[in-house]
Scaffold this active site. Structure first.
Site: not given
Ligand code: SAH
Length: 507
Positions: A36, A58, A173
């Site tokens: 991803d 993609k 998000m």
């Molecule tokens: N499964 C992922 C979340 C996916 S949803 C997890 O457990 O982290 C996607 C959201 O995750 C983004 O919009 C953001 O809010 C958050 N996110 C993912 N990586 C991040 C990072 N390195 N720093 C801050 N927010 C992050």
């Protein structure tokens, strides 16, 4: 036909060190890796070279993929009998649609394993220095999606309970909806003064943090053009960051540094720089490769029992020697009849994994030391095997020959100039993410100029701070048209690291 297997792996929040041991292991034997946007691409380096790497952003050339397309991709690859590593940012089950992917696999009768990951809420909070819970501050934390909000008719978030019921709230998000989110929390009773932190690209060298309160953070974010991906942390714990921040106050935080040492020597220097917060890009300017022909070495290996001594002057020589032993179908028992000399403790340590404990480690860890030790023995008529580097000095064969020994010195490996800069480093140079380049010997400068071409090197390094380990290296830099900005007073990697860190932290 044999059915494949799918590993749904949490890649962690960004820092490649934050994937689990199991996660990395599963990548290392995958036939296909589907990854991803939020999974750090550096993790793909653990995949076997034969593995097919598919960016799930993609599929089929389209920029936007649908979840059903990813689901069917996983199913199809597994039905082909492949081992599939599905690599997702953070944890697969925290707002990662991992549940849906598993449902599709289960429906198709495909076996799977779930490898949890450090979710962004946990990872980014840790690297921001914000403890999500704290005995004296709060006893609970909630993870909430900020993607939907109360203006939607079918909102599922119970704002009243969330506002007052949970101590710390972490929104994923939520950047786009920040005005609605903060408004809802205040409207449902949370104090407008509650501290809030936004953490973007948490745990990565690009980490950015914006702090404020429920009342003002949305406006601050708008003004700062603060963008996704970021988590929003709401709660009194946010104010602990002032005391606890550690990641983004390290002296080289946010600085991209290029290390040009040979791959096998870069590790220590990279570690010193990373400890100070730098994001390190390795660009080896020397690489070690097998000789053009191994015939001479192989012949010696097959007659190993006729040698009295086997001399190694580097861990590299040991590595290349044993890889030939393996290729010709032998093992460490081939060394049974001869005594082994290792030039220093590092070379000696590299022999241990092969079950060999050297008989002799000279007190002086140089070729001169080897000669001095043998000088104290009767060497007349003794047969010595010395697998060497192509550019090795001929001190050992010459001196031992003069003592009457019969020395065989086949080339075990060669030093060559790689024909290109690794892609990750090249991209960083082109995108001006390198702030400093380090040269630790004249040959690192000369070889980089040979790889890139002198003019291209000068152009790519425009505006990049140049650090040279000592006066000789600095001179070579100048001769090749580079201006030297940093030269440590002592010529060690530690002092060089300190000098770089001082340079970037001048008042
Ligand atoms: N499964 C992922 C979340 C996916 S949803 C997890 O457990 O982290 C996607 C959201 O995750 C983004 O919009 C953001 O809010 C958050 N996110 C993912 N990586 C991040 C990072 N390195 N720093 C801050 N927010 C992050």
């Amino acid at each position: 036909m044999k059915k494949g297997h799918v590993y749904l792996i949490g890649a962690g929040p960004g820092d490649p060190g934050l994937i689990t041991v199991r996660g990395r292991e599963c990548i290392s034997f995958a036939d296909v890796v589907v990854y991803d946007y939020l999974a750090n691409e550096q993790l793909l380096e653990s995949a076997p070279s034969r593995a097919e790497l598919i960016y799930a952003g993609k599929i089929g050339g389209a920029h936007n993929h649908e979840q059903w397309q990813i689901n069917s991709l996983l199913v199809d690859k597994a039905l082909e009998g492949k081992i599939v590593a599905r690599l997702k940012g953070g944890d697969p089950f925290i707002f990662g649609r991992g549940g849906e992917e598993c449902e599709a696999l289960a429906a198709a009768g495909i076996s799977f394993e779930i490898v949890p990951g450090v979710t962004a809420g946990i990872g980014a909070a840790a690297y921001a220095g914000i403890p999500l819970t704290h005995r004296n501050v709060t006893t609970s934390v909630a993870f909430v999606t900020g993607h939907e909000h109360q203006e939607k008719d079918d909102t599922e978030i119970d704002w009243e309970r969330l506002s007052l019921g949970s101590g710390t709230i972490v929104f994923y998000m939520g950047i786009k909806n920040l005005p609605q989110i903060t408004r809802s929390l205040i409207d449902h009773g949370r104090s407008p003064d509650t501290p809030v932190a936004l953490v973007r690209w948490g745990t990565r060298p690009e980490q950015q943090i914006l702090e404020g309160t429920l009342a003002n953070i949305a406006e601050k974010a708008r003004k700062a053009l603060f963008k996704a991906p970021a988590i929003t942390i709401v709660g009194e714990v946010v104010s602990l960051r002032e005391k606890l921040r550690w990641f983004d106050i390290r002296p080289l935080f946010g600085k991209g540094i290029l290390v040009t040492r040979a791959a096998d020597q870069a590790g220590e220097f990279s570690r010193l720089l990373s400890e100070k917060g730098a994001s390190v890009f390795e660009c080896p300017t020397i690489s070690l490769v097998p000789p053009e022909s191994s015939a001479e070495l192989d012949r010696a290996i097959l007659e190993l029992s006729s040698f009295d001594w086997l001399v190694f002057t580097s861990a590299n020589a040991v590595g290349f020697f044993f890889s030939r032993i393996e290729t010709v179908g032998l093992d460490a028992r081939a060394l049974a009849g001869c005594r082994v000399c290792a030039v220093g403790p590092k070379t000696a340590a590299s022999l241990l994994p092969y079950g060999i404990r050297p008989d002799l480690i000279p007190a002086d860890y140089k070729a001169e030391g080897v000669v001095a030790e043998f000088g104290r023995m009767e060497m007349k008529g003794k047969r010595v095997l010395f697998p060497k580097a192509d550019k090795a000095r001929d001190l050992i064969p010459k001196a031992l020959g003069e003592m009457g020994a019969e020395v065989t010195a086949p080339v075990a490996y060669r030093n060559v100039i790689p024909d290109r800069v690794p892609e990750r480093a090249m991209l960083a140079l082109e995108e001006q993410r390198i702030h400093c380049i380090t040269f630790t010997s004249s040959s690192t400068v000369e070889n980089l100029a040979a790889i890139l071409g002198e003019n291209r090197m000068i152009r790519l390094l425009e505006g990049v701070v140049v650090a040279a380990i000592g006066p000789v290296t600095a001179n070579t830099c100048r001769e090749l048209g580079l201006k030297v900005d940093i030269e440590p007073k002592e010529y060690t990697l530690e002092k060089m690291t300190d000098a770089i860190s001082d340079f970037f932290n001048l008042p």
